[in-house]
Design a protein around this motif. Structure first.
Motif, PDB file in Angstrom:
ATOM      1  N   ILE A 276       0.828  -1.197   0.000  1.00  0.00           N
ATOM      2  CA  ILE A 276       0.000   0.000   0.000  1.00  0.00           C
ATOM      3  C   ILE A 276       0.868   1.254   0.000  1.00  0.00           C
ATOM      4  O   ILE A 276       0.576   2.235  -0.698  1.00  0.00           O
ATOM      5  CB  ILE A 276      -0.942   0.003   1.215  1.00  0.00           C
ATOM      6  CG1 ILE A 276      -1.937  -1.173   1.107  1.00  0.00           C
ATOM      7  CG2 ILE A 276      -1.699   1.326   1.338  1.00  0.00           C
ATOM      8  CD1 ILE A 276      -2.887  -1.294   2.273  1.00  0.00           C
ATOM      9  N   GLU A 277       1.946   1.218   0.763  1.00  0.00           N
ATOM     10  CA  GLU A 277       2.859   2.361   0.800  1.00  0.00           C
ATOM     11  C   GLU A 277       3.464   2.622  -0.581  1.00  0.00           C
ATOM     12  O   GLU A 277       3.595   3.769  -1.009  1.00  0.00           O
ATOM     13  CB  GLU A 277       3.970   2.093   1.821  1.00  0.00           C
ATOM     14  CG  GLU A 277       3.508   1.999   3.257  1.00  0.00           C
ATOM     15  CD  GLU A 277       3.217   3.351   3.870  1.00  0.00           C
ATOM     16  OE1 GLU A 277       3.900   4.326   3.499  1.00  0.00           O
ATOM     17  OE2 GLU A 277       2.296   3.451   4.708  1.00  0.00           O
ATOM     18  N   PHE A 285      -1.547  13.473  -4.707  1.00  0.00           N
ATOM     19  CA  PHE A 285      -1.189  14.335  -3.588  1.00  0.00           C
ATOM     20  C   PHE A 285      -0.342  13.558  -2.576  1.00  0.00           C
ATOM     21  O   PHE A 285      -0.650  12.410  -2.242  1.00  0.00           O
ATOM     22  CB  PHE A 285      -2.441  14.881  -2.903  1.00  0.00           C
ATOM     23  CG  PHE A 285      -3.346  15.639  -3.840  1.00  0.00           C
ATOM     24  CD1 PHE A 285      -2.973  16.886  -4.328  1.00  0.00           C
ATOM     25  CD2 PHE A 285      -4.557  15.098  -4.250  1.00  0.00           C
ATOM     26  CE1 PHE A 285      -3.800  17.583  -5.201  1.00  0.00           C
ATOM     27  CE2 PHE A 285      -5.388  15.788  -5.118  1.00  0.00           C
ATOM     28  CZ  PHE A 285      -5.007  17.034  -5.601  1.00  0.00           C
ATOM     29  N   ALA A 286       0.712  14.193  -2.083  1.00  0.00           N
ATOM     30  CA  ALA A 286       1.629  13.531  -1.158  1.00  0.00           C
ATOM     31  C   ALA A 286       0.958  13.161   0.159  1.00  0.00           C
ATOM     32  O   ALA A 286       1.347  12.185   0.813  1.00  0.00           O
ATOM     33  CB  ALA A 286       2.840  14.433  -0.895  1.00  0.00           C
ATOM     34  N   GLU A 293      -9.839  10.582  -2.365  1.00  0.00           N
ATOM     35  CA  GLU A 293      -9.294  11.794  -2.958  1.00  0.00           C
ATOM     36  C   GLU A 293      -9.074  11.603  -4.459  1.00  0.00           C
ATOM     37  O   GLU A 293      -8.856  10.484  -4.946  1.00  0.00           O
ATOM     38  CB  GLU A 293      -7.961  12.172  -2.294  1.00  0.00           C
ATOM     39  CG  GLU A 293      -8.050  12.503  -0.810  1.00  0.00           C
ATOM     40  CD  GLU A 293      -7.862  11.300   0.085  1.00  0.00           C
ATOM     41  OE1 GLU A 293      -7.492  11.489   1.249  1.00  0.00           O
ATOM     42  OE2 GLU A 293      -8.095  10.151  -0.395  1.00  0.00           O
ATOM     43  N   ALA A 294      -9.114  12.718  -5.179  1.00  0.00           N
ATOM     44  CA  ALA A 294      -8.853  12.667  -6.623  1.00  0.00           C
ATOM     45  C   ALA A 294      -7.428  12.221  -6.874  1.00  0.00           C
ATOM     46  O   ALA A 294      -6.499  12.624  -6.175  1.00  0.00           O
ATOM     47  CB  ALA A 294      -9.085  14.052  -7.243  1.00  0.00           C
ATOM     48  N   GLY A 295      -7.255  11.357  -7.879  1.00  0.00           N
ATOM     49  CA  GLY A 295      -5.916  10.900  -8.231  1.00  0.00           C
ATOM     50  C   GLY A 295      -5.304   9.936  -7.247  1.00  0.00           C
ATOM     51  O   GLY A 295      -4.074   9.794  -7.192  1.00  0.00           O
TER      52      GLY A 295
END
Length: 362
Positions: A276-277, A285-286, A293-295
């Motif tokens: 997952i990481e 997004f970091a 969230e988008a993306g």
């Protein structure tokens, strides 16, 4: 008795020589009975007790000798007994939060372990989500985890179970074994080289004591059957103990865990969920929380069937528990030590996190 057989090597010798210990000799804790210990020394196995000074300096139980520790002992003349004066700095330390709702104390399961066998039986007690927690404990401890799926003779689809567990344990060896059918002995024995310390842990009834007897080729541990209605067992091992194996290694058997509350996170969460990481590093997004969230590359992996939804859910659950317990620990620490003076021994307090209770009833 040759201490090299029990894990003594040049690294331990260098630690020993860092202080003047000419009046004392090294020993290794074999078993812990509370106030008394069994200790391996070059003169044989003897009883040992902690000196009054060591007790006073280290009132935290986790800083006192534990099974697997190398210790500095004073041999009492004409007595088969030694006094333990210090504990050599641990190479690895397997621990959890001590049982009990109100406690926030570390319980050391075993120390100076090289490889940790995480045992799960191939019956109705097979639980991938539970194994993810054991893996976090292993990675936090600094040991190398290996998963043993015991009682393979009872499972007609053992290969599928192995594949399922491999999916939840990236990079961790997974082996299906059967002590009854003598299946997998050579594979397991390969981890048991001379002087190597291996520990066994798992829930009650998963077959740890049977594995010890199988590998030692002797009935050194009592065993019990499992309940047929839920495939779970009773505690057989009542205390932690080291055994010298014919393969040359040292094995620590531990009591089955009814609950596993992990003590302290040293990066174990990220290693246990490394897939997952890694996927998350590709998110737009970091600071993506992977919750829509988008993306979000992680959510995309779930939707594409690359990542299991239940695994991501457990990852999120563990993160929430970590945040909750971090707050709880900080409050407990401020209450116990409002001026931030540290421990009575003068050692700096660890930055620790506690996890909520995960029941593993028999």
């Amino acid at each position: 008795m040759n201490l090299e057989h029990y894990g003594w090597n040049t690294d331990w010798q260098q630690k020993w020589l860092q202080r003047d210990r000419k009046q004392h000799v090294p020993g290794r804790i074999v078993s812990d009975f509370g106030q008394m210990y069994r200790v391996w020394t070059s003169a044989g196995e003897v009883w040992g007790e902690v000196s009054g000074k060591l007790k006073h300096e280290h009132q935290d139980r986790s800083e006192l000798p534990a099974v697997g520790d190398w210790v500095e002992v004073q041999v009492l003349e004409q007595e088969e007994r030694v006094i333990i004066h210090s504990v050599l700095e641990r190479k690895t330390c397997i621990s959890r939060q001590a049982a009990g709702v109100a406690t926030v104390n570390e319980q050391v399961i075993a120390s100076n372990v090289d490889t940790l066998f995480l045992v799960s039986s191939l019956n109705d007690d097979f639980n991938v989500r539970r194994m993810e927690r054991y893996l976090i404990m292993a990675w936090n401890s600094g040991v190398t985890p290996v998963i043993l799926l015991s009682k393979a003779d009872l499972c007609p689809d053992a290969e599928l179970k192995v594949a399922e567990m491999e999916g939840a344990a990236p990079g961790v060896p997974v082996h299906a074994i059967s002590a009854l059918e003598d299946m997998g002995r050579d594979i397991v024995s390969a981890y048991l080289g001379e002087g190597i310390t291996v520990a066994l842990t798992g829930s009650s009834g998963c077959g740890k004591s049977t594995i010890v007897n199988w590998l030692s080729e002797a009935g050194v541990q009592k065993t019990q059957g499992i309940r047929e209605d839920d495939s779970r067992g009773r505690h057989t091992t009542t205390h932690r103990q080291l055994f010298l194996l014919p393969q040359g290694g040292i094995m620590a058997d531990t009591p089955g865990m009814r609950e596993l509350r992990l003590f302290e996170d040293e990066g174990g969460l990220a290693q246990a969920f490394s897939d997952i990481e890694e996927i998350g590093s590709q998110c737009r997004f970091a600071d993506c929380k992977h919750e829509g969230e988008a993306g979000c590359a992680v959510r995309e992996a779930v939707e594409a069937g690359v990542l299991e939804e239940r695994r991501l859910s457990n990852y999120h659950k563990t993160q929430r528990e970590l945040k909750f317990q971090a707050v709880k620990e900080a409050r407990s620490r401020r209450k116990a030590d409002p001026k931030g003076r540290g421990s009575k021994s003068g050692a700096p307090r660890k930055s620790s996190s506690y996890w909520t209770k995960q029941l593993m009833d028999e």
